[in-house]
Write an enzyme that holds these catalytic residues in place. Structure first.
Site, PDB file in Angstrom:
ATOM      1  N   GLU A 105       0.855  -1.184   0.000  1.00  0.00           N
ATOM      2  CA  GLU A 105       0.000   0.000   0.000  1.00  0.00           C
ATOM      3  C   GLU A 105       0.895   1.238   0.000  1.00  0.00           C
ATOM      4  O   GLU A 105       1.971   1.226   0.593  1.00  0.00           O
ATOM      5  CB  GLU A 105      -0.884   0.078   1.264  1.00  0.00           C
ATOM      6  CG  GLU A 105      -2.027  -0.892   1.295  1.00  0.00           C
ATOM      7  CD  GLU A 105      -1.651  -2.223   1.912  1.00  0.00           C
ATOM      8  OE1 GLU A 105      -0.567  -2.297   2.542  1.00  0.00           O
ATOM      9  OE2 GLU A 105      -2.423  -3.186   1.765  1.00  0.00           O
ATOM     10  N   TYR A 117       8.085   2.528  -7.033  1.00  0.00           N
ATOM     11  CA  TYR A 117       7.358   1.268  -7.244  1.00  0.00           C
ATOM     12  C   TYR A 117       6.987   1.086  -8.725  1.00  0.00           C
ATOM     13  O   TYR A 117       7.117  -0.002  -9.272  1.00  0.00           O
ATOM     14  CB  TYR A 117       6.093   1.232  -6.381  1.00  0.00           C
ATOM     15  CG  TYR A 117       6.356   1.320  -4.887  1.00  0.00           C
ATOM     16  CD1 TYR A 117       7.437   0.671  -4.301  1.00  0.00           C
ATOM     17  CD2 TYR A 117       5.513   2.053  -4.052  1.00  0.00           C
ATOM     18  CE1 TYR A 117       7.678   0.757  -2.946  1.00  0.00           C
ATOM     19  CE2 TYR A 117       5.746   2.138  -2.701  1.00  0.00           C
ATOM     20  CZ  TYR A 117       6.834   1.502  -2.143  1.00  0.00           C
ATOM     21  OH  TYR A 117       7.075   1.592  -0.800  1.00  0.00           O
TER      22      TYR A 117
HETATM   23  C1  LIG Z   1      10.513   5.973  -0.654  1.00  0.00           C
HETATM   24  C2  LIG Z   1      11.975   5.724  -0.284  1.00  0.00           C
HETATM   25  C3  LIG Z   1      12.101   4.346   0.383  1.00  0.00           C
HETATM   26  C4  LIG Z   1      12.792   5.699  -1.603  1.00  0.00           C
HETATM   27  O1  LIG Z   1      14.144   5.515  -1.280  1.00  0.00           O
HETATM   28  P1  LIG Z   1      15.267   6.509  -1.868  1.00  0.00           P
HETATM   29  O2  LIG Z   1      16.581   5.958  -1.489  1.00  0.00           O
HETATM   30  O3  LIG Z   1      14.961   7.898  -1.433  1.00  0.00           O
HETATM   31  O4  LIG Z   1      14.983   6.374  -3.427  1.00  0.00           O
HETATM   32  P2  LIG Z   1      16.064   6.140  -4.575  1.00  0.00           P
HETATM   33  O5  LIG Z   1      17.152   7.144  -4.485  1.00  0.00           O
HETATM   34  O6  LIG Z   1      16.444   4.695  -4.597  1.00  0.00           O
HETATM   35  O7  LIG Z   1      15.198   6.487  -5.856  1.00  0.00           O
HETATM   36  C5  LIG Z   1      14.411   5.531  -6.484  1.00  0.00           C
HETATM   37  C6  LIG Z   1      13.334   6.198  -7.286  1.00  0.00           C
HETATM   38  O8  LIG Z   1      12.385   6.814  -6.420  1.00  0.00           O
HETATM   39  C7  LIG Z   1      11.919   7.995  -7.017  1.00  0.00           C
HETATM   40  N1  LIG Z   1      12.311   9.133  -6.189  1.00  0.00           N
HETATM   41  C8  LIG Z   1      13.212   9.164  -5.198  1.00  0.00           C
HETATM   42  N2  LIG Z   1      13.266  10.398  -4.649  1.00  0.00           N
HETATM   43  C9  LIG Z   1      12.348  11.133  -5.323  1.00  0.00           C
HETATM   44  C10 LIG Z   1      11.897  12.469  -5.219  1.00  0.00           C
HETATM   45  N3  LIG Z   1      12.407  13.312  -4.306  1.00  0.00           N
HETATM   46  N4  LIG Z   1      10.907  12.882  -6.042  1.00  0.00           N
HETATM   47  C11 LIG Z   1      10.382  12.045  -6.953  1.00  0.00           C
HETATM   48  N5  LIG Z   1      10.780  10.758  -7.094  1.00  0.00           N
HETATM   49  C12 LIG Z   1      11.749  10.325  -6.298  1.00  0.00           C
HETATM   50  C13 LIG Z   1      12.523   8.071  -8.399  1.00  0.00           C
HETATM   51  O9  LIG Z   1      11.700   7.338  -9.275  1.00  0.00           O
HETATM   52  C14 LIG Z   1      13.801   7.314  -8.180  1.00  0.00           C
HETATM   53  O10 LIG Z   1      14.300   6.788  -9.351  1.00  0.00           O
HETATM   54  P3  LIG Z   1      15.389   7.626 -10.231  1.00  0.00           P
HETATM   55  O11 LIG Z   1      16.480   7.992  -9.283  1.00  0.00           O
HETATM   56  O12 LIG Z   1      15.801   6.648 -11.252  1.00  0.00           O
HETATM   57  O13 LIG Z   1      14.642   8.802 -10.746  1.00  0.00           O
HETATM   58  C15 LIG Z   1      12.560   6.827   0.632  1.00  0.00           C
HETATM   59  O14 LIG Z   1      12.496   8.067  -0.024  1.00  0.00           O
HETATM   60  C16 LIG Z   1      11.879   6.924   1.980  1.00  0.00           C
HETATM   61  O15 LIG Z   1      12.297   6.273   2.942  1.00  0.00           O
HETATM   62  N6  LIG Z   1      10.841   7.752   2.075  1.00  0.00           N
HETATM   63  C17 LIG Z   1      10.131   7.957   3.342  1.00  0.00           C
HETATM   64  C18 LIG Z   1       9.434   6.700   3.782  1.00  0.00           C
HETATM   65  C19 LIG Z   1       8.439   6.217   2.747  1.00  0.00           C
HETATM   66  O16 LIG Z   1       7.669   6.988   2.188  1.00  0.00           O
HETATM   67  N7  LIG Z   1       8.458   4.883   2.512  1.00  0.00           N
HETATM   68  C20 LIG Z   1       7.550   4.252   1.569  1.00  0.00           C
HETATM   69  C21 LIG Z   1       6.214   4.053   2.184  1.00  0.00           C
HETATM   70  S1  LIG Z   1       5.073   3.284   1.058  1.00  0.00           S
END
Ligand SMILES: CC(C)(COP(=O)(O)OP(=O)(O)OC[C@H]1O[C@@H](n2cnc3c(N)ncnc32)[C@H](O)[C@@H]1OP(=O)(O)O)[C@@H](O)C(=O)NCCC(=O)NCCS
Length: 152
Positions: A105, A117
């Site tokens: 979700e 995702y």
């Molecule tokens: C969601 C989360 C796990 C992603 O991890 P991350 O290390 O920040 O993401 P990554 O650097 O691996 O990026 C992967 C992809 O996410 C997306 N993304 C990451 N940061 C983004 C931003 N600020 N805005 C838009 N897309 C973003 C992009 O699609 C990115 O791919 P790309 O680099 O090829 O464009 C992390 O941001 C997080 O912990 N967020 C807070 C908690 C959360 O929301 N968890 C998910 C609950 S469902």
């Protein structure tokens, strides 16, 4: 050079996990949520860089699917590819365990998570009304599913 690892989450990790959790979520999981997940035998793992916690993932096996309950990267390390790496690791672990897919979700407003995702092949399969707490009451959840390719 930094040493990078993903290891099972133990109860002694939970205090550090909760510090990250409180930093990045408006409605964080509690210590009990994490401890219950570990004690229930869910797939709970932490990602470490040297001795520093970078993130964590919790997946609940349900029949032949993993339900992704939590995936989180420490605020100062977000946007550097670690979330994708941790998600791909979870998918690989599911495949190795013979799982058929992964369900999760996500808040419609969580654009970075949705983008991650979708780029990893998750498809929208439904919504859950009023699933999440929010500032304005409740927020719906999008339900996404990724079917794993069979390994030959
Ligand atoms: C969601 C989360 C796990 C992603 O991890 P991350 O290390 O920040 O993401 P990554 O650097 O691996 O990026 C992967 C992809 O996410 C997306 N993304 C990451 N940061 C983004 C931003 N600020 N805005 C838009 N897309 C973003 C992009 O699609 C990115 O791919 P790309 O680099 O090829 O464009 C992390 O941001 C997080 O912990 N967020 C807070 C908690 C959360 O929301 N968890 C998910 C609950 S469902």
């Amino acid at each position: 050079m930094s040493v990078f690892s993903i290891r099972p989450m133990s109860e002694t990790d939970v205090a550090a996990v909760c510090l990250v959790e409180q930093q990045i979520y408006e409605f964080p999981w509690t210590q009990k949520n994490f401890i219950d997940s570990i004690q229930a035998g869910y797939e709970a793992h932490c990602m470490w860089i040297d001795y520093s916690l970078a993130g964590y993932v919790i997946m609940m096996p349900v029949l032949d699917e993993y339900h992704l309950l939590n995936i989180s990267i420490r605020a100062d390390l977000q946007g550097q590819g670690m979330g994708r790496q941790l998600l791909q690791w979870g998918i690989g672990r599911g495949r190795s365990a013979g799982m058929q897919g992964m369900l999760l979700e996500v808040r419609p407003t969580n654009e970075s998570a949705r983008s991650l995702y979708e780029s990893e092949g998750f498809k929208l399969v439904g919504t859950r009304k009023n699933y999440y707490p929010s500032k304005d009451g409740r927020e719906d959840a999008l339900v996404l599913f990724k079917r794993f390719q069979q390994m030959l």
